[in-house]
Design a protein around this motif. Structure first.
Motif, PDB file in Angstrom:
ATOM      1  N   ASP A  49      -5.468   0.542  -1.618  1.00  0.00           N
ATOM      2  CA  ASP A  49      -5.688   1.894  -1.113  1.00  0.00           C
ATOM      3  C   ASP A  49      -4.850   2.968  -1.792  1.00  0.00           C
ATOM      4  O   ASP A  49      -4.671   4.051  -1.251  1.00  0.00           O
ATOM      5  N   THR A  50      -4.317   2.704  -2.960  1.00  0.00           N
ATOM      6  CA  THR A  50      -3.703   3.735  -3.785  1.00  0.00           C
ATOM      7  C   THR A  50      -3.615   3.225  -5.217  1.00  0.00           C
ATOM      8  O   THR A  50      -3.588   2.018  -5.448  1.00  0.00           O
TER       9      THR A  50
ATOM     10  N   ASP B  67      -8.905  -0.337  -4.732  1.00  0.00           N
ATOM     11  CA  ASP B  67      -8.759   1.041  -4.263  1.00  0.00           C
ATOM     12  C   ASP B  67     -10.086   1.788  -4.375  1.00  0.00           C
ATOM     13  O   ASP B  67     -10.980   1.382  -5.122  1.00  0.00           O
TER      14      ASP B  67
ATOM     15  N   ASP C 154      -6.652   2.756   6.860  1.00  0.00           N
ATOM     16  CA  ASP C 154      -7.292   2.127   5.705  1.00  0.00           C
ATOM     17  C   ASP C 154      -6.277   1.300   4.925  1.00  0.00           C
ATOM     18  O   ASP C 154      -6.601   0.207   4.441  1.00  0.00           O
ATOM     19  N   ALA C 155      -5.054   1.803   4.809  1.00  0.00           N
ATOM     20  CA  ALA C 155      -4.014   1.048   4.115  1.00  0.00           C
ATOM     21  C   ALA C 155      -3.679  -0.233   4.876  1.00  0.00           C
ATOM     22  O   ALA C 155      -3.735  -1.339   4.336  1.00  0.00           O
TER      23      ALA C 155
ATOM     24  N   SER D 278       0.848  -1.186   0.000  1.00  0.00           N
ATOM     25  CA  SER D 278       0.000   0.000   0.000  1.00  0.00           C
ATOM     26  C   SER D 278       0.884   1.237   0.000  1.00  0.00           C
ATOM     27  O   SER D 278       2.080   1.156  -0.254  1.00  0.00           O
TER      28      SER D 278
ATOM     29  N   SER E  47      -6.746  -2.655   5.418  1.00  0.00           N
ATOM     30  CA  SER E  47      -7.115  -3.341   4.175  1.00  0.00           C
ATOM     31  C   SER E  47      -6.119  -4.452   3.850  1.00  0.00           C
ATOM     32  O   SER E  47      -6.511  -5.547   3.426  1.00  0.00           O
TER      33      SER E  47
ATOM     34  N   ALA F 194     -14.249   3.520   1.921  1.00  0.00           N
ATOM     35  CA  ALA F 194     -12.945   3.037   2.373  1.00  0.00           C
ATOM     36  C   ALA F 194     -12.570   1.775   1.600  1.00  0.00           C
ATOM     37  O   ALA F 194     -13.441   0.987   1.216  1.00  0.00           O
ATOM     38  N   THR F 195     -11.288   1.594   1.399  1.00  0.00           N
ATOM     39  CA  THR F 195     -10.827   0.352   0.763  1.00  0.00           C
ATOM     40  C   THR F 195     -11.164  -0.841   1.646  1.00  0.00           C
ATOM     41  O   THR F 195     -11.425  -1.934   1.151  1.00  0.00           O
TER      42      THR F 195
ATOM     43  N   ALA G   7     -10.223   0.329   9.392  1.00  0.00           N
ATOM     44  CA  ALA G   7     -10.074   0.991   8.094  1.00  0.00           C
ATOM     45  C   ALA G   7     -11.288   1.858   7.780  1.00  0.00           C
ATOM     46  O   ALA G   7     -11.154   3.035   7.408  1.00  0.00           O
TER      47      ALA G   7
ATOM     48  N   ASP H 211     -11.474   6.111   7.981  1.00  0.00           N
ATOM     49  CA  ASP H 211     -11.627   6.811   6.699  1.00  0.00           C
ATOM     50  C   ASP H 211     -12.961   7.540   6.586  1.00  0.00           C
ATOM     51  O   ASP H 211     -13.158   8.330   5.663  1.00  0.00           O
TER      52      ASP H 211
END
Length: 331
Positions: free
Chosen positions: A90-91, A115, A29-30, A22, A33, A135-136, A162, A166
């Protein structure tokens, strides 16, 4: 946009081993997840490893008490990152991957992205994105459902953290009735919200408290109080004893000022330049502003990075925010 979970399940079936990663400066969240997805994939018999470019912040270590997340250049070297599939969560941005970007580029493994952010780069991956999702972590629960994986506490706890963070503990505009339905399922699976909240917000260090005091004390209001902005320097971290991740959620404190429609915080980085965070609770599009500085995110919350001194960054960024905010408020 909704995710094609049938295609996701089909792609997952082709691989035996996964590496999950991530973004740098990982937030709940990163991390949540990654940890939840790792448990989902292990449940269906996959080998899973999590590798991030940055260490898990001390304040979020409760999410990974067993230390299962590897750190590139620390517990694992780039050439050791091997799997059938490399999954980014998450990205969707190269810049956000930090040193893991080179690993992703060099890897011959197939690539997937899960994501909820609007902006994206071409990562050479199959995209499973829903930018309407709050949120992821919520997408990971949908992945579990698609794979017929029952929710256990090991999946539910990081996913809850997460989603809760978020959404600003369910107060942001991204929250829907479906948010509460999935949260109810996570609680049924064993999550104790009070414990997660305590781990997140009732274990502050003195350094964190002192830093937040500085951030709030230098907050400046403009445009009849509709815009607030503040900053953090490297010297602030040294003098307060705070850590870089202690700035998490600080921008939301500035949004508590009555009449505020948008906020900006500029955080000086160890190697120079400033990390920018934008927030809005009006028609102002934070993602559009962030993209102007090669960043991205959501309409109500986004981030970017700009090189330069504090004054140079302020002179470059604040005029853009002022102009866009005035345009947004004037319709």
């Amino acid at each position: 946009m909704s995710v094609n979970w049938k295609a996701f399940v089909n792609q997952i079936s082709h691989y035996e081993s996964f590496v999950l990663t991530s973004h740098i400066r990982p937030d709940c969240d990163a991390l949540g997840s990654e940890l939840a997805m790792a448990e989902v994939l292990r449940t269906v018999g996959k080998q899973v490893q999590i590798v991030n470019a940055h260490r898990t912040p001390p304040a979020l270590q409760f999410l990974d008490p067993a230390g299962r997340i590897d750190v590139l250049g620390d517990s694992i070297e780039p050439e050791e990152v091997k799997a059938d599939c490399l999954m980014v969560l998450d990205t969707s941005a190269w810049q956000q991957l930090g040193d893991m970007a080179d690993v992703v580029r060099a890897s011959k493994a197939d690539k997937m992205v899960v994501d909820h952010h609007v902006g994206e780069d071409d990562l050479g991956a199959t995209m499973y994105k829903d930018y309407h999702s709050e949120a992821t972590g919520h997408l990971v629960i949908q992945a579990a459902d698609a794979l017929n994986v029952p929710l256990t506490r090991a999946i539910a706890s990081p996913a809850f953290a997460a989603i809760a963070t978020d959404t600003g503990w369910f107060r942001f505009g991204s929250v829907t009735s479906e948010t509460y339905r999935v949260i109810a399922r996570l609680v049924d699976a064993g999550v104790v919200p009070a414990e997660v909240y305590g781990d997140l917000y009732e274990r502050d260090t003195l350094g964190r408290m002192r830093l937040r005091g500085r951030i709030l004390s230098r907050t400046t209001a403009e445009l009849d109080g509709k815009l607030v902005h503040t900053y953090v320097t490297k010297q602030d971290f040294e003098e307060t004893g705070a850590l870089p991740n202690d700035t998490e959620d600080a921008i939301n404190l500035t949004m508590a000022v009555g009449g505020t429609e948008a906020a900006v915080i500029m955080i000086e980085q160890v190697k120079g330049g400033f990390k920018l965070s934008f927030r809005s609770r009006c028609p102002l599009d934070c993602n559009a502003i962030a993209q102007q500085f090669n960043g991205g995110g959501h309409k109500a919350a986004a981030g970017a990075f700009v090189e330069g001194s504090l004054k140079e960054v302020q002179d470059k960024v604040l005029p853009v925010v002022r102009e866009r905010l005035q345009a947004a408020l004037n319709g």
